[in-house]
Design an enzyme around this catalytic site. Sequence first.
Site, short mmCIF file in Angstrom:
data_model
loop_
_atom_site.label_atom_id
_atom_site.label_comp_id
_atom_site.label_asym_id
_atom_site.label_seq_id
_atom_site.Cartn_x
_atom_site.Cartn_y
_atom_site.Cartn_z
N TYR A 18 10.01 -20.44 15.65
CA TYR A 18 9.57 -20.58 14.27
C TYR A 18 9.19 -22.03 13.93
O TYR A 18 8.51 -22.28 12.94
CB TYR A 18 10.66 -20.11 13.29
CG TYR A 18 10.88 -18.60 13.28
CD1 TYR A 18 10.12 -17.75 14.06
CD2 TYR A 18 11.85 -18.04 12.47
CE1 TYR A 18 10.33 -16.38 14.06
CE2 TYR A 18 12.07 -16.66 12.46
CZ TYR A 18 11.30 -15.84 13.26
OH TYR A 18 11.51 -14.48 13.25
N LYS A 68 16.44 -13.42 26.51
CA LYS A 68 15.43 -12.64 27.25
C LYS A 68 15.15 -13.44 28.52
O LYS A 68 14.02 -13.83 28.81
CB LYS A 68 14.19 -12.48 26.36
CG LYS A 68 13.14 -11.52 26.89
CD LYS A 68 13.55 -10.07 26.85
CE LYS A 68 12.48 -9.18 27.45
NZ LYS A 68 12.92 -7.80 27.70
N ASP A 117 16.35 -6.71 24.13
CA ASP A 117 15.93 -5.32 23.94
C ASP A 117 17.13 -4.37 24.07
O ASP A 117 17.30 -3.44 23.29
CB ASP A 117 14.81 -4.93 24.94
CG ASP A 117 15.03 -5.48 26.33
OD1 ASP A 117 15.93 -6.33 26.52
OD2 ASP A 117 14.31 -5.06 27.26
N ASP A 170 16.85 -13.26 13.60
CA ASP A 170 16.19 -12.80 12.39
C ASP A 170 16.12 -11.26 12.41
O ASP A 170 16.49 -10.57 11.45
CB ASP A 170 14.77 -13.41 12.36
CG ASP A 170 14.08 -13.21 11.04
OD1 ASP A 170 14.69 -12.66 10.11
OD2 ASP A 170 12.90 -13.59 10.94
N ASP A 188 18.98 -8.31 10.53
CA ASP A 188 18.53 -7.34 9.53
C ASP A 188 18.88 -5.92 9.96
O ASP A 188 19.29 -5.09 9.14
CB ASP A 188 17.02 -7.45 9.30
CG ASP A 188 16.69 -8.39 8.15
OD1 ASP A 188 17.56 -9.23 7.82
OD2 ASP A 188 15.58 -8.30 7.59
#
Length: 358
Positions: free
Chosen positions: A141, A192, A224, A248, A252
């Site tokens: 980000y 990852k 994943d 992020d 959620d």
Amino acid sequence: MSQKILVLKGDGIGPEIVNEAIKVLTAVQHKFGLDIELHEELIGGAAFDALGSPLPDATMKKATEVDAIILGAVGGPKWSGVDGSLRPEKGLLGLRSGLDLFANFRPARLYPQLAEASSLKPALVSDLDILIVRELTGGIYFGEPRGIRTLDNGEREGFNTYVYSESEISRIAHIAFQAAQKRGRRLCSVDKSNVLEVTVLWREVVSDIATQYPDVELTHMYVDNAAMQLIRAPKQFDVILTGNMFGDILSDAAAMLTGSIGMLPSASLNSDNKGMYEPIHGTAPDIAGKGIANPLATILSVAMMYRYTFNREDVASAIEQAVNSVLDQGYRTADIVGDAQKTVSTEEMGSAVVSSLQ
Ligand code: NAD
């Protein structure tokens, strides 16, 4: 030494829910004999309206002086036409980066009384209690270079840079290990590393740091698989540590397992444990001013403040137990009401928590 706390009510339901959190703060002040110094400043749309900036100098100055900040929420349709650089959300982002609040704590806790509200079967989520520790000021980000460029053949190409330095990984890892020590002593680091070199380094650094925390069990999981496991068997997790983008998304998803946005607190900390504490929800313009918003996420943010900034587990637990007790007694705001419960207003819910504390 006094506990210096800055209150930023913000917009929409912000003032309504923060007022109830202050009631609870005052109650614990008396109960535990705490020496609290409370300050209040403007942020977001309210600050823009009064002073022409979503993060006035006085607010930033006071924010740097205090130990902790309690924030409601910022933003709303009223400011949708305002220039991007002066939008209410800029106030929040400015505080996060200005105070270097790199460690974001998002607990996903399901109160058994609200199990019906979850998107999963009650058996999978009853007593769910996960903490997601997300790196908040680095990763893809913020990485440079970034942008959209036009190639020689005329085609446009978008690009971002996923980068973490060793020191960025190590400081968030320490925070996560220490958080795990205060809970179930299990930490799952999510990456990852089968595809992305930046997370190969992430995994190496986190594994090295683990030797300093022999009382915490460290595991690693690809993102994943972590997404799948959160939906398949979420109770296997205690603390999850991950970078900005994966955090992020996963936080959620985890939040939704608990059913209600009005119940979830959060914390963002810097390396001195200074923190900003806020509910995860926004300003809820659709219900602002009606006195029906759920103040419990903000009240539970005060509990987090005592756990992480002031290191007072006793105060944090007392607040959490009081919330548990009012749910047991059947008090519900409109967002969490089920059959056969009494619907209460924002103020009544705050008062019920105060009574339970006393
Ligand atoms: P929202 O979280 O404000 O509302 C989503 C839904 O949840 C609405 O139906 C709302 O009524 C309900 N809700 C939220 N909090 C509640 C509570 N405490 N009690 C009962 N119901 C509650 O999200 P949104 O509608 O997407 O955003 C509204 C505004 O808030 C936007 O301007 C957005 O930018 C801003 N926002 C701010 C923050 C923040 O300050 N941290 C976070 C998210 C959104």
